[in-house]
Scaffold this motif. Structure first.
Motif, PDB file in Angstrom:
ATOM      1  N   ARG A  67      -9.184   2.191  -6.658  1.00 29.81           N
ATOM      2  CA  ARG A  67      -8.529   0.763  -5.775  1.00 29.81           C
ATOM      3  C   ARG A  67      -6.453   0.830  -5.646  1.00 29.81           C
ATOM      4  O   ARG A  67      -6.372   1.220  -7.396  1.00 29.81           O
ATOM      5  CB  ARG A  67      -8.645  -0.950  -5.942  1.00 29.81           C
ATOM      6  CG  ARG A  67     -10.179  -1.324  -5.129  1.00 29.81           C
ATOM      7  CD  ARG A  67     -10.099  -2.525  -5.693  1.00 29.81           C
ATOM      8  NE  ARG A  67      -9.702  -2.973  -7.155  1.00 29.81           N
ATOM      9  CZ  ARG A  67     -11.004  -2.992  -8.386  1.00 29.81           C
ATOM     10  NH1 ARG A  67     -11.945  -2.736  -7.772  1.00 29.81           N
ATOM     11  NH2 ARG A  67     -10.069  -3.853  -9.107  1.00 29.81           N
ATOM     12  N   PHE A  68      -6.663   1.217  -4.593  1.00 31.80           N
ATOM     13  CA  PHE A  68      -4.737   1.443  -5.015  1.00 31.80           C
ATOM     14  C   PHE A  68      -3.916   0.795  -6.179  1.00 31.80           C
ATOM     15  O   PHE A  68      -2.969   1.279  -6.663  1.00 31.80           O
ATOM     16  CB  PHE A  68      -4.069   1.652  -3.358  1.00 31.80           C
ATOM     17  CG  PHE A  68      -2.865   1.617  -3.655  1.00 31.80           C
ATOM     18  CD1 PHE A  68      -2.481   3.548  -3.683  1.00 31.80           C
ATOM     19  CD2 PHE A  68      -1.878   1.531  -3.290  1.00 31.80           C
ATOM     20  CE1 PHE A  68      -1.248   3.917  -2.988  1.00 31.80           C
ATOM     21  CE2 PHE A  68      -0.619   1.871  -3.252  1.00 31.80           C
ATOM     22  CZ  PHE A  68      -0.257   3.103  -3.659  1.00 31.80           C
ATOM     23  N   GLU A  69      -3.897  -0.462  -5.869  1.00 33.67           N
ATOM     24  CA  GLU A  69      -4.039  -1.423  -6.396  1.00 33.67           C
ATOM     25  C   GLU A  69      -3.869  -1.615  -7.922  1.00 33.67           C
ATOM     26  O   GLU A  69      -3.172  -1.180  -9.414  1.00 33.67           O
ATOM     27  CB  GLU A  69      -3.816  -3.038  -6.450  1.00 33.67           C
ATOM     28  CG  GLU A  69      -5.531  -3.542  -6.803  1.00 33.67           C
ATOM     29  CD  GLU A  69      -5.552  -4.244  -6.473  1.00 33.67           C
ATOM     30  OE1 GLU A  69      -6.993  -5.342  -6.200  1.00 33.67           O
ATOM     31  OE2 GLU A  69      -5.425  -4.780  -4.964  1.00 33.67           O
ATOM     32  N   GLU A  72      -1.083   2.472  -8.308  1.00 31.87           N
ATOM     33  CA  GLU A  72      -0.233   2.157  -7.661  1.00 31.87           C
ATOM     34  C   GLU A  72       1.075   2.705  -9.151  1.00 31.87           C
ATOM     35  O   GLU A  72       2.244   3.485  -8.506  1.00 31.87           O
ATOM     36  CB  GLU A  72       0.293   1.319  -7.119  1.00 31.87           C
ATOM     37  CG  GLU A  72       0.240   0.167  -7.185  1.00 31.87           C
ATOM     38  CD  GLU A  72       1.092  -1.254  -6.521  1.00 31.87           C
ATOM     39  OE1 GLU A  72       1.009  -1.056  -5.560  1.00 31.87           O
ATOM     40  OE2 GLU A  72       0.097  -2.123  -6.268  1.00 31.87           O
ATOM     41  N   ASN A  73       0.745   1.878 -10.349  1.00 29.06           N
ATOM     42  CA  ASN A  73       2.212   2.066 -10.987  1.00 29.06           C
ATOM     43  C   ASN A  73       1.601   3.789 -12.050  1.00 29.06           C
ATOM     44  O   ASN A  73       2.905   3.723 -13.057  1.00 29.06           O
ATOM     45  CB  ASN A  73       1.873   1.238 -12.324  1.00 29.06           C
ATOM     46  CG  ASN A  73       1.958  -0.129 -11.550  1.00 29.06           C
ATOM     47  OD1 ASN A  73       2.832  -0.288 -10.658  1.00 29.06           O
ATOM     48  ND2 ASN A  73       2.124  -1.344 -11.903  1.00 29.06           N
ATOM     49  N   LEU A  75       1.147   6.891 -10.204  1.00 29.05           N
ATOM     50  CA  LEU A  75       0.994   7.775  -9.827  1.00 29.05           C
ATOM     51  C   LEU A  75       2.187   9.310  -9.659  1.00 29.05           C
ATOM     52  O   LEU A  75       3.532   8.182 -10.483  1.00 29.05           O
ATOM     53  CB  LEU A  75       1.733   7.216  -8.076  1.00 29.05           C
ATOM     54  CG  LEU A  75       0.149   6.631  -7.598  1.00 29.05           C
ATOM     55  CD1 LEU A  75       1.155   6.044  -6.150  1.00 29.05           C
ATOM     56  CD2 LEU A  75       0.041   7.001  -6.880  1.00 29.05           C
ATOM     57  N   ILE A  83       1.276   7.780   0.502  1.00 30.83           N
ATOM     58  CA  ILE A  83       0.104   7.304   0.746  1.00 30.83           C
ATOM     59  C   ILE A  83       0.169   6.410   1.890  1.00 30.83           C
ATOM     60  O   ILE A  83       0.951   5.331   1.952  1.00 30.83           O
ATOM     61  CB  ILE A  83       0.088   6.215  -0.610  1.00 30.83           C
ATOM     62  CG1 ILE A  83       0.765   6.915  -2.137  1.00 30.83           C
ATOM     63  CG2 ILE A  83      -1.441   5.800   0.106  1.00 30.83           C
ATOM     64  CD1 ILE A  83      -0.882   8.374  -2.552  1.00 30.83           C
ATOM     65  N   ARG A  85      -0.921   3.369   3.166  1.00 33.46           N
ATOM     66  CA  ARG A  85      -1.685   2.245   2.529  1.00 33.46           C
ATOM     67  C   ARG A  85      -2.502   2.066   3.811  1.00 33.46           C
ATOM     68  O   ARG A  85      -2.862   1.557   3.625  1.00 33.46           O
ATOM     69  CB  ARG A  85      -1.061   1.427   1.732  1.00 33.46           C
ATOM     70  CG  ARG A  85      -0.671   1.892   0.771  1.00 33.46           C
ATOM     71  CD  ARG A  85       0.199   0.887  -0.177  1.00 33.46           C
ATOM     72  NE  ARG A  85      -1.047  -0.066  -0.794  1.00 33.46           N
ATOM     73  CZ  ARG A  85      -0.145  -1.216  -1.252  1.00 33.46           C
ATOM     74  NH1 ARG A  85       1.018  -1.319  -1.948  1.00 33.46           N
ATOM     75  NH2 ARG A  85      -1.477  -2.147  -1.690  1.00 33.46           N
ATOM     76  N   VAL A 200      -5.098  11.411  -4.619  1.00 30.29           N
ATOM     77  CA  VAL A 200      -3.640  10.908  -5.651  1.00 30.29           C
ATOM     78  C   VAL A 200      -3.587  11.407  -6.909  1.00 30.29           C
ATOM     79  O   VAL A 200      -4.400  12.100  -7.099  1.00 30.29           O
ATOM     80  CB  VAL A 200      -3.323   9.507  -5.201  1.00 30.29           C
ATOM     81  CG1 VAL A 200      -3.215   8.660  -4.169  1.00 30.29           C
ATOM     82  CG2 VAL A 200      -4.958   8.559  -6.875  1.00 30.29           C
ATOM     83  N   LEU A 202      -2.401  11.675 -10.447  1.00 25.92           N
ATOM     84  CA  LEU A 202      -1.405  10.538 -11.627  1.00 25.92           C
ATOM     85  C   LEU A 202      -0.865  11.566 -12.204  1.00 25.92           C
ATOM     86  O   LEU A 202      -0.885  12.059 -12.803  1.00 25.92           O
ATOM     87  CB  LEU A 202      -2.698   9.537 -11.642  1.00 25.92           C
ATOM     88  CG  LEU A 202      -4.074   8.728 -10.806  1.00 25.92           C
ATOM     89  CD1 LEU A 202      -5.289   8.331 -11.796  1.00 25.92           C
ATOM     90  CD2 LEU A 202      -2.776   8.329  -9.746  1.00 25.92           C
TER      91      LEU A 202
END
Length: 222
Positions: A67-69, A72-73, A75, A83, A85, A200, A202
């Protein structure tokens, strides 16, 4: 009547010839089994070729679902990425990809390699393709999940598409996505493309064993 009988006999012989060739192909085709495990808090993949013949030009794409949440920290700050969203699905799903290449995969051998996912996920998909000695290409897509809240070491298989050895057109996202037409490819390749396009980048820990070519520890299976 004689001409008709000869024609039918030729057709029957051709059908038998093709059936025999297909049976021989299936019996002599490589098949690489994959599995996902957790080792020391890191996801790993194990690939096994228990078939009687080696595989060549093995290309493995591993997609971790997040999940993106969740990510997101972490990336990547060195890779430019935008992104959107609003266009993510209802679960705001994105994928982090890893890739491993094996120029040759001997029969009767197994390799295990750590994956470069900084966060353990409970959903992993593997798209794998490889060639036989005739340079014919095979591919399949398998989904692994862990619904045990981390209580089991090995992930279970949720789905495999297709089942068995499946001849398929070779797919290279770096070249084939430029003029990609979904109708020209089977469903399992289209599923990989969806994950690849929703990928994405990371921040990955600096670990020396994260190479693309021939990663992992080999062993002979008995």
């Amino acid at each position: 009547m004689t001409y008709k009988l000869v024609k039918e006999s030729r057709n029957a012989n051709e059908i038998n010839r093709k059936a025999t060739e297909e049976q021989v192909r299936i019996l002599t085709s490589p098949y690489i089994h994959s599995s996902i495990t957790i080792n020391d808090g890191r996801l790993s993949i194990t690939l096994t070729n228990a078939s009687p013949v080696p595989a060549y030009d093995v290309d493995v794409w591993i997609s971790g679902y997040y999940r993106f949440e969740e990510i997101e920290n972490i990336l990547s700050k060195t890779t430019r990425q935008v992104i959107d969203r609003e266009n993510l699905n209802d679960e705001a799903a994105v994928y982090s990809n890893d890739r491993i290449l094996y120029p040759i995969f001997p029969n009767g051998q197994q390799v295990s390699a750590a994956l470069k996912f900084p966060i353990v996920t409970d959903s992993v998909s593997v798209f794998i393709q490889y060639r036989d000695s005739r340079a014919e290409n095979y591919s399949y897509d398998v989904w692994f999940l862990d619904d045990s809240d981390g209580n089991r070491k090995s992930y279970q298989i949720g789905a495999v598409d297709p089942s068995g050895t499946f001849l398929s057109k070779r797919f290279d996202p770096f070249d084939d996505l430029k003029k990609f037409e979904p109708s020209h490819y089977p469903e399992h390749i289209n599923n990989f493309v969806k994950r690849y396009t929703n990928r994405v980048y990371l921040e990955v820990p600096r670990i020396n064993d994260y190479v693309v070519e021939d990663r992992g520890e080999w062993k002979i299976i008995k």
